[in-house]
Design a protein around this motif. Structure first.
Motif, short mmCIF file in Angstrom:
data_model
loop_
_atom_site.label_atom_id
_atom_site.label_comp_id
_atom_site.label_asym_id
_atom_site.label_seq_id
_atom_site.Cartn_x
_atom_site.Cartn_y
_atom_site.Cartn_z
N ALA A 61 19.38 -20.63 5.88
CA ALA A 61 19.87 -20.77 7.54
C ALA A 61 19.87 -20.14 7.33
O ALA A 61 18.87 -19.48 9.17
N THR A 62 20.07 -19.23 7.16
CA THR A 62 19.19 -17.42 8.01
C THR A 62 17.93 -16.73 7.94
O THR A 62 17.52 -16.57 8.35
N VAL A 63 17.73 -17.89 6.69
CA VAL A 63 16.28 -16.75 6.96
C VAL A 63 15.19 -17.48 7.41
O VAL A 63 14.07 -17.05 7.49
N ASP A 64 15.77 -19.18 7.52
CA ASP A 64 15.32 -20.17 7.84
C ASP A 64 15.20 -19.63 9.61
O ASP A 64 14.00 -19.52 10.00
N GLY A 109 7.95 -7.86 9.79
CA GLY A 109 7.60 -8.39 8.23
C GLY A 109 9.89 -8.71 8.08
O GLY A 109 10.55 -8.36 8.81
N GLU A 110 9.84 -9.58 6.97
CA GLU A 110 11.30 -10.17 6.86
C GLU A 110 12.24 -8.97 6.01
O GLU A 110 12.02 -7.93 5.36
N PRO A 111 12.96 -8.79 6.92
CA PRO A 111 14.09 -7.59 6.65
C PRO A 111 15.27 -7.70 5.41
O PRO A 111 15.05 -8.93 5.45
N ASN A 163 23.67 -5.95 13.42
CA ASN A 163 23.03 -5.50 12.37
C ASN A 163 22.00 -4.32 12.40
O ASN A 163 20.87 -4.38 12.08
N ASP A 164 20.83 -4.61 13.98
CA ASP A 164 20.76 -4.57 14.74
C ASP A 164 18.97 -5.07 14.19
O ASP A 164 18.02 -4.66 14.07
N LEU A 165 19.22 -6.75 13.92
CA LEU A 165 18.01 -7.63 12.85
C LEU A 165 17.38 -8.25 14.24
O LEU A 165 16.26 -8.83 13.74
N LEU A 166 17.93 -8.88 15.15
CA LEU A 166 17.78 -9.40 16.03
C LEU A 166 17.74 -8.89 16.91
O LEU A 166 19.35 -8.35 17.75
N ARG A 167 16.77 -9.62 18.53
CA ARG A 167 17.44 -8.97 19.31
C ARG A 167 16.94 -10.01 20.26
O ARG A 167 15.69 -10.63 20.18
N VAL A 168 16.97 -10.09 22.04
CA VAL A 168 16.82 -11.42 22.98
C VAL A 168 15.24 -10.83 23.29
O VAL A 168 15.37 -9.48 24.03
N ASP A 181 10.48 -16.05 16.44
CA ASP A 181 9.06 -15.02 17.09
C ASP A 181 9.05 -14.90 18.87
O ASP A 181 8.14 -14.87 18.88
N GLY A 182 10.06 -15.40 18.50
CA GLY A 182 9.85 -15.44 20.27
C GLY A 182 9.69 -16.53 21.25
O GLY A 182 9.21 -16.55 22.33
N ARG A 183 9.15 -17.30 20.17
CA ARG A 183 8.05 -18.52 20.34
C ARG A 183 8.77 -19.62 21.04
O ARG A 183 8.90 -20.29 22.13
#
Length: 429
Positions: free
Chosen positions: A382-385, A358-360, A420-425, A391-393
């Motif tokens: 820009a952040t929320v978009d 979900g949205e953090p 902040n550990d909200l994104l990963r590769v 989504d990895g796509r």
């Protein structure tokens, strides 16, 4: 970054008087001047007669002097005034000729009567001089003494390269050529910008990619380089750029890869669309520089040409009017800044995935305004978009295109989100 432009312009000015060609001491001297700035550049020699794909490395050409003089000893054409006066790769000559015979060895550009054209004959032995059409009209004597003090003999072709290792064996290749005599935009702009980009890459504390920089004579140099490095280039190069004619103050141009669908095409279109929207696009059918060789069947590198005004298009191209007044510190610096944006976009071009379901909640991390009122959302759109499409796509360039935000705006957001550990590769298969 204005100081970069001045540094590049001054280096180009110091190299401008040198008579360069596809082989010879002029090329070596010019490459050594680049190496004096970046000592890590490696110089290589490939002997004349070496088979390189379907081509053969030609004999080496060097020239000391050339002139046409009258019976009174007046030099009416003088190589020491501009090296463009000599047909490139002219064989030696020292004889008296009639006006008619001299004219059969003279090259002009009649539609640009005040300018001296740049003309070469690399693969057929001949001699000649180049003058403006207006200067030709002043040559009225019946006989002239022609002298070209040159050599054309077995030697070698010189090129330079530098590989700067990154975390990955995947490579970004940047190539430029150093084989034209005194012309500023269609020669020296590419090498001096590329040299400054080397310094930028060296300054990075972390490099995702390995970077390969190549300084060659046009055409025969890229053919030679590919023939010697084909296996590793095909295995590792993910994006390839040919830098030429990048010093003027006009629009940017790109020459697309063969099918216009490579990572190189995508990153150039993305950066130029957001920052330089008046740029021009030319298809691979309009190629004319080393993208021909890097993108040829069997080599198949993902190559695009990068120019300000494209070769063949600007009127001063391949004439004496392509002098130091045609390029500028601002023009060179603009290309440098554009390519830095390209490099940074590639470095961050992963597929990202939001690390929670979900949205953090950004507010509790200080990443979202704690007061909600009309207009406050715009500051974080820009952040929320970005998070909505993480989504990895899509890779970062794809997300940038989708949400209409430049990559350089998204990079600091990514750094904050990852801190902040909200994104990963996403690990791609």
């Amino acid at each position: 970054m204005e100081n970069h432009g001045r540094v590049m312009y001054e280096l180009a000015g110091s190299m401008f008087p040198i008579c360069r060609s596809i082989t010879g001491n002029g090329f070596r001297k010019s490459l050594q001047m680049l190496k004096d700035v970046v000592p890590e550049i490696q110089m290589h020699e490939v002997p004349s007669g070496t088979q390189v794909f379907d081509w053969t490395v030609p004999k080496e050409w060097n020239i000391r002097d050339a002139y046409v003089e009258t019976k009174d000893g007046e030099k009416v054409i003088d190589f020491t005034k501009t090296n463009l006066h000599v047909l490139g790769y002219s064989v030696p000559v020292d004889q008296w000729v009639s006006r008619e015979e001299l004219f059969s060895h003279l090259y002009t550009q009649p539609d640009q009567p005040d300018w001296i054209p740049y003309v070469t004959s690399y693969y057929k032995e001949r001699w000649g001089f180049c003058v403006s059409e207006n200067q030709k009209k002043t040559l009225n004597d019946e006989e002239y003494h022609v002298v070209i003090d040159s050599t054309l003999e077995d030697g070698s072709l010189t090129y330079g390269d530098l590989v700067i290792k990154g975390d990955s064996d995947d490579e970004i290749l940047l190539s430029t050529y150093l084989c034209h005599p005194s012309m500023a935009n269609n020669e020296l702009s590419g090498p001096v910008v590329q040299l400054e980009l080397i310094k930028y890459i060296q300054s990075l504390s972390h490099r995702r990619y390995t970077y390969r920089f190549v300084f060659i004579p046009e055409t025969i140099g890229s053919i030679t380089y590919c023939s010697q490095h084909l296996e590793e280039l095909k295995a590792h190069v993910k994006a390839c750029f040919v830098l030429t004619c990048v010093g003027d103050d006009r629009d940017y141009s790109i020459i697309e890869s063969r099918y216009a669908d490579s990572l190189t095409d995508r990153v150039l279109r993305n950066v130029l669309r957001f920052h330089y929207p008046d740029y021009k696009t030319y298809s691979f059918l309009e190629r004319g520089s080393d993208e021909r060789q890097y993108g040829s069947p069997g080599v198949d590198l993902p190559v695009c040409g990068v120019c300000r005004t494209k070769y063949h298009v600007y009127p001063e191209y391949h004439t004496s009017a392509d002098d130091m007044s045609l390029i500028s510190p601002e023009g060179l610096n603009g290309t440098y800044e554009m390519m830095v944006k390209v490099i940074n976009a590639l470095e961050y071009n992963y597929h990202y995935v939001v690390a929670c379901c979900g949205e953090p909640q950004l507010g509790k991390r200080g990443l979202y305004p704690t007061i909600s009122q009309k207009g406050s959302y715009n500051a974080v759109k820009a952040t929320v978009d970005l998070l909505a499409y993480a989504d990895g796509r899509n890779d970062l360039i794809g997300i940038s295109d989708l949400i209409h935000q430049p990559v350089d705006v998204l990079i600091p957001i990514i750094n904050k989100m990852r801190a902040n550990d909200l994104l990963r590769v996403k690990e791609l298969e």
